[in-house]
Design an enzyme around this catalytic site. Sequence first.
Site, PDB file in Angstrom:
ATOM      1  N   GLN A   1      -2.529   3.811  -2.354  1.00  0.00           N
ATOM      2  CA  GLN A   1      -3.423   4.124  -3.600  1.00  0.00           C
ATOM      3  C   GLN A   1      -3.014   5.315  -4.171  1.00  0.00           C
ATOM      4  OE1 GLN A   1      -5.066   2.528  -0.324  1.00  0.00           O
ATOM      5  NE2 GLN A   1      -4.038   1.110  -1.209  1.00  0.00           N
TER       6      GLN A   1
ATOM      7  N   GLY B   1      13.884   5.382 -13.614  1.00  0.00           N
ATOM      8  CA  GLY B   1      14.722   4.066 -13.381  1.00  0.00           C
ATOM      9  C   GLY B   1      14.053   3.728 -12.313  1.00  0.00           C
TER      10      GLY B   1
ATOM     11  N   GLY C   1      -3.401   3.579  -8.727  1.00  0.00           N
ATOM     12  CA  GLY C   1      -2.326   3.470  -7.885  1.00  0.00           C
ATOM     13  C   GLY C   1      -1.196   3.139  -8.772  1.00  0.00           C
ATOM     14  N   ASP C   2       0.219   2.565  -7.410  1.00  0.00           N
ATOM     15  CA  ASP C   2       2.134   1.869  -7.972  1.00  0.00           C
ATOM     16  C   ASP C   2       2.135   2.964  -9.231  1.00  0.00           C
ATOM     17  OD1 ASP C   2       0.679  -0.318  -6.949  1.00  0.00           O
ATOM     18  OD2 ASP C   2       0.035  -1.269  -8.584  1.00  0.00           O
TER      19      ASP C   2
ATOM     20  N   LYS D   1       8.640   6.171 -14.518  1.00  0.00           N
ATOM     21  CA  LYS D   1       8.447   4.923 -15.406  1.00  0.00           C
ATOM     22  C   LYS D   1       8.611   5.443 -16.887  1.00  0.00           C
ATOM     23  CE  LYS D   1       7.767   1.156 -13.981  1.00  0.00           C
ATOM     24  NZ  LYS D   1       6.834  -0.191 -13.213  1.00  0.00           N
TER      25      LYS D   1
ATOM     26  N   LYS E   1       4.950   6.142  -6.297  1.00  0.00           N
ATOM     27  CA  LYS E   1       5.462   6.665  -5.185  1.00  0.00           C
ATOM     28  C   LYS E   1       6.171   6.686  -4.049  1.00  0.00           C
ATOM     29  CE  LYS E   1       0.597   6.250  -4.439  1.00  0.00           C
ATOM     30  NZ  LYS E   1       0.750   4.431  -4.724  1.00  0.00           N
TER      31      LYS E   1
ATOM     32  N   ARG F   1      -0.401  -6.487 -13.646  1.00  0.00           N
ATOM     33  CA  ARG F   1      -1.163  -5.332 -14.114  1.00  0.00           C
ATOM     34  C   ARG F   1      -1.805  -4.838 -15.549  1.00  0.00           C
ATOM     35  NH1 ARG F   1       3.517  -1.707 -10.693  1.00  0.00           N
ATOM     36  NH2 ARG F   1       2.866  -2.523  -8.751  1.00  0.00           N
TER      37      ARG F   1
ATOM     38  N   GLY G   1       1.983  -1.791  -1.875  1.00  0.00           N
ATOM     39  CA  GLY G   1       3.050  -2.092  -1.971  1.00  0.00           C
ATOM     40  C   GLY G   1       4.367  -1.026  -2.108  1.00  0.00           C
ATOM     41  N   HIS G   2       5.130  -0.472  -1.765  1.00  0.00           N
ATOM     42  CA  HIS G   2       5.521   0.851  -2.368  1.00  0.00           C
ATOM     43  C   HIS G   2       6.852   0.420  -2.139  1.00  0.00           C
ATOM     44  CE1 HIS G   2       2.257   3.470  -0.357  1.00  0.00           C
ATOM     45  NE2 HIS G   2       1.958   3.031  -1.088  1.00  0.00           N
TER      46      HIS G   2
ATOM     47  N   GLY H   1       1.579  -9.534  -6.342  1.00  0.00           N
ATOM     48  CA  GLY H   1       2.262 -10.131  -8.091  1.00  0.00           C
ATOM     49  C   GLY H   1       1.353 -10.276  -9.001  1.00  0.00           C
TER      50      GLY H   1
HETATM   51  P1  GDP Z   1       3.785   2.884  -5.778  1.00  0.00           P
HETATM   52  O1  GDP Z   1       3.186   1.431  -5.125  1.00  0.00           O
HETATM   53  O2  GDP Z   1       3.317   3.952  -6.502  1.00  0.00           O
HETATM   54  O3  GDP Z   1       4.859   3.236  -4.264  1.00  0.00           O
HETATM   55  O4  GDP Z   1       4.311   2.067  -6.391  1.00  0.00           O
HETATM   56  P2  GDP Z   1       4.837   0.967  -6.816  1.00  0.00           P
HETATM   57  O5  GDP Z   1       5.811   1.104  -5.988  1.00  0.00           O
HETATM   58  O6  GDP Z   1       4.115  -0.035  -6.542  1.00  0.00           O
HETATM   59  O7  GDP Z   1       4.953   0.617  -8.650  1.00  0.00           O
HETATM   60  C1  GDP Z   1       5.965   1.170  -8.627  1.00  0.00           C
HETATM   61  C2  GDP Z   1       7.312  -0.352  -9.214  1.00  0.00           C
HETATM   62  O8  GDP Z   1       7.892   0.536 -11.004  1.00  0.00           O
HETATM   63  C3  GDP Z   1       8.261  -0.750  -8.788  1.00  0.00           C
HETATM   64  O9  GDP Z   1       8.502  -1.669  -8.751  1.00  0.00           O
HETATM   65  C4  GDP Z   1       8.932   0.584  -8.671  1.00  0.00           C
HETATM   66  O10 GDP Z   1      10.766   0.274  -8.207  1.00  0.00           O
HETATM   67  C5  GDP Z   1       8.824   0.796 -10.654  1.00  0.00           C
HETATM   68  N1  GDP Z   1       9.574   2.302 -10.835  1.00  0.00           N
HETATM   69  C6  GDP Z   1       9.779   3.480 -10.060  1.00  0.00           C
HETATM   70  N2  GDP Z   1       9.590   4.271 -10.501  1.00  0.00           N
HETATM   71  C7  GDP Z   1      10.585   3.846 -12.453  1.00  0.00           C
HETATM   72  C8  GDP Z   1      11.050   4.334 -13.087  1.00  0.00           C
HETATM   73  O11 GDP Z   1      10.876   5.823 -13.343  1.00  0.00           O
HETATM   74  N3  GDP Z   1      10.862   3.891 -14.256  1.00  0.00           N
HETATM   75  C9  GDP Z   1      10.901   2.293 -13.839  1.00  0.00           C
HETATM   76  N4  GDP Z   1      11.593   1.148 -14.661  1.00  0.00           N
HETATM   77  N5  GDP Z   1      10.762   0.996 -13.204  1.00  0.00           N
HETATM   78  C10 GDP Z   1      10.256   2.325 -11.938  1.00  0.00           C
HETATM   79  P1  IMO Z   2      -0.739   0.953  -3.222  1.00  0.00           P
HETATM   80  O1  IMO Z   2      -0.296   1.798  -2.658  1.00  0.00           O
HETATM   81  C1  IMO Z   2      -2.773  -0.540  -6.698  1.00  0.00           C
HETATM   82  C2  IMO Z   2      -7.426  -2.424  -5.228  1.00  0.00           C
HETATM   83  C3  IMO Z   2      -7.006  -3.454  -5.422  1.00  0.00           C
HETATM   84  C4  IMO Z   2      -8.613  -3.940  -5.990  1.00  0.00           C
HETATM   85  C5  IMO Z   2      -8.840  -1.908  -4.911  1.00  0.00           C
HETATM   86  C6  IMO Z   2      -9.521  -3.077  -3.417  1.00  0.00           C
HETATM   87  O2  IMO Z   2       0.762   0.511  -3.388  1.00  0.00           O
HETATM   88  O3  IMO Z   2      -0.287   1.814  -5.022  1.00  0.00           O
HETATM   89  P2  IMO Z   2      -8.321  -3.368  -1.394  1.00  0.00           P
HETATM   90  O4  IMO Z   2      -7.845  -4.758  -1.379  1.00  0.00           O
HETATM   91  O5  IMO Z   2      -7.665  -2.046  -1.313  1.00  0.00           O
HETATM   92  O6  IMO Z   2      -9.672  -3.723  -0.730  1.00  0.00           O
HETATM   93  O7  IMO Z   2      -8.865  -3.640  -2.809  1.00  0.00           O
HETATM   94  O8  IMO Z   2      -7.693  -1.625  -4.531  1.00  0.00           O
HETATM   95  N1  IMO Z   2      -5.720  -1.616  -4.706  1.00  0.00           N
HETATM   96  C7  IMO Z   2      -4.256  -0.790  -5.151  1.00  0.00           C
HETATM   97  N2  IMO Z   2      -4.258  -1.068  -6.668  1.00  0.00           N
HETATM   98  N3  IMO Z   2      -1.784  -0.199  -5.375  1.00  0.00           N
HETATM   99  C8  IMO Z   2      -1.802  -0.224  -4.458  1.00  0.00           C
HETATM  100  O9  IMO Z   2      -2.375   0.432  -3.453  1.00  0.00           O
HETATM  101  C9  IMO Z   2      -3.981  -1.065  -4.084  1.00  0.00           C
HETATM  102  N4  IMO Z   2      -4.118  -0.942  -3.240  1.00  0.00           N
HETATM  103  C10 IMO Z   2      -5.777  -1.355  -3.821  1.00  0.00           C
HETATM  104  O10 IMO Z   2      -6.349  -4.376  -6.264  1.00  0.00           O
HETATM  105  O11 IMO Z   2      -8.480  -3.634  -7.412  1.00  0.00           O
HETATM  106 MG    MG Z   3       2.286  -0.701  -4.594  1.00  0.00          MG
END
Ligand code: GDP
Ligand code: IMO
Ligand code: MG
Length: 451
Positions: free
Chosen positions: A257, A442, A47-48, A364, A51, A338, A75-76, A335
């Site tokens: 995720q 970025g 995840g994270d 990233k 996307k 990671r 959290g996107h 928050g």
């Molecule tokens: P998602 O859950 O897959 O949508 O990812 P998140 O939004 O939770 O986490 C990705 C984080 O990296 C966010 O704070 C984005 O703004 C940031 N981000 C995405 N792409 C880049 C990148 O290429 N460079 C940097 N520095 N930050 C990025």
């Molecule tokens: P995005 O879409 C990262 C993780 C939680 C925990 C496990 C189970 O932003 O990539 P849950 O609340 O789903 O029962 O938690 O999955 N988890 C994530 N980790 N990005 C996410 O979503 C996540 N959604 C759940 O931290 O380990």
């Molecule tokens: Mg996320």
Amino acid sequence: MNWATTVFKNPRFLDFFRNLNENVLTFLNLYVQLAIMKIAVVGLQWGDEGKGKIVDYLGKNFDIDARFQGGTNAGHTVHFKGKKVIFHLIPCGLLNKNLIGVIGAGCVFDPTVFFNELENLSKFDPDISKRIKISKFCHLIMPYHILLDKIREETKQGIGTTKKGIGATYEDKYSRVGIRMGDLFNPELFKEKLRANISRKNVIFMEIYHTEPLSDSEIYDKYMEYAERLKPMIVDDTKFLSETVANNKNIIFEGAQGALLDISFGTYPYVTSSHTICGSASIGLGLPPFNVENVIGVTKAYTTRVGLGPFPTESDTELGENLRKVGQEFGSTTGRPRRCGPFDVSVVKYAARLNGVKEIILTKFDVLSSLDKIKIAVGYSNAKEFDPFIAGELSPVYEEISGFKKDISQIRNFDDLPPEAKEYIKLIEHYTGLRVKYISVGPEREAIIKK
Ligand code: GDP
Ligand code: IMO
Ligand code: MG
């Protein structure tokens, strides 16, 4: 030598043809890509992966952005006109005003979070709710689900969830006692289901966890109020989407995720409660599998994970701290810091196999600018490949290359990247066997390099 031979042997003429040839190929490639416009965007790690940024970037070429699983645990993040917007439930491409967002049957829906998100997004588009369709089949996250999740997390059973009630809601869905969005519009039935659920849950709260029982009347009133406001957005998503397919609309299936959090194929039990791989797009929206025509995998240029569970390349040294600091690696939903570490080729290969992915978007990449040396895990000393059953025991084998030590966040052409950066991309392609199609440098929409 006649005039024709002179012309054909002229190097400029040959160059012209060679370039033309390349241009034709590029054009054909582009044409094929444009023709395939039902694409799932999924995470290939824990995840994270970024996307949110990618869906927002691709959004301008599509008509529909459909979430098919998960809920408010996601959290996107999208950076738009200097502002940071975090989407939890609403499809994250919607800042592109051409897009209609669908929250599909496979999702779990918390109305409180939804309306907060909607209010925040109204600053960008006061009419955004007119572009949102919510499945009547999706299950409602109820206050008792959130409470259960929180209480369990405080016990030995805890796995580090987001405490958003996700697992408890899917549990009720599969136990066939859940409450669906469509039930809100039959108040008597809703009341009956709510009462039955609350009396069952109160036994658990009181007998097992020794907490106060819940009352149903307050929840009933609150959800009836939500029902009124939700009504114009509720659809049969299977019908809505099959019509859009018939009208040749372009769809992004937005995954939440990542593959390693998949309920079956992830690092169980440290996973989420839904299927996070692309096969879930079909089930989660009621569309036949062949409508998912292509899949793009999003992966970070390194690896992160939030919550408990195995993570073979986790670094608890300076490297991990540096990645967390420079990459701002703190959960978008909770928050929490990671956990960070080098890129793990075997994890991405495993996730790519589950998703049928051939092409990846590397995000990233700019974060690696801070490193003197870049490590990449190319395999394990005690296993041939990644296997979630033994993920906690795997010993990564690393290869190391020189860092590029240069700010690359303003670069937009692959050729302008420093040689060490190109070398890193080449290594990833070589070891994963996947093509890196875009490189994100970025958080902003335009900070991307097409390779
Ligand atoms: P998602 O859950 O897959 O949508 O990812 P998140 O939004 O939770 O986490 C990705 C984080 O990296 C966010 O704070 C984005 O703004 C940031 N981000 C995405 N792409 C880049 C990148 O290429 N460079 C940097 N520095 N930050 C990025
Ligand atoms: P995005 O879409 C990262 C993780 C939680 C925990 C496990 C189970 O932003 O990539 P849950 O609340 O789903 O029962 O938690 O999955 N988890 C994530 N980790 N990005 C996410 O979503 C996540 N959604 C759940 O931290 O380990
Ligand atoms: Mg996320």
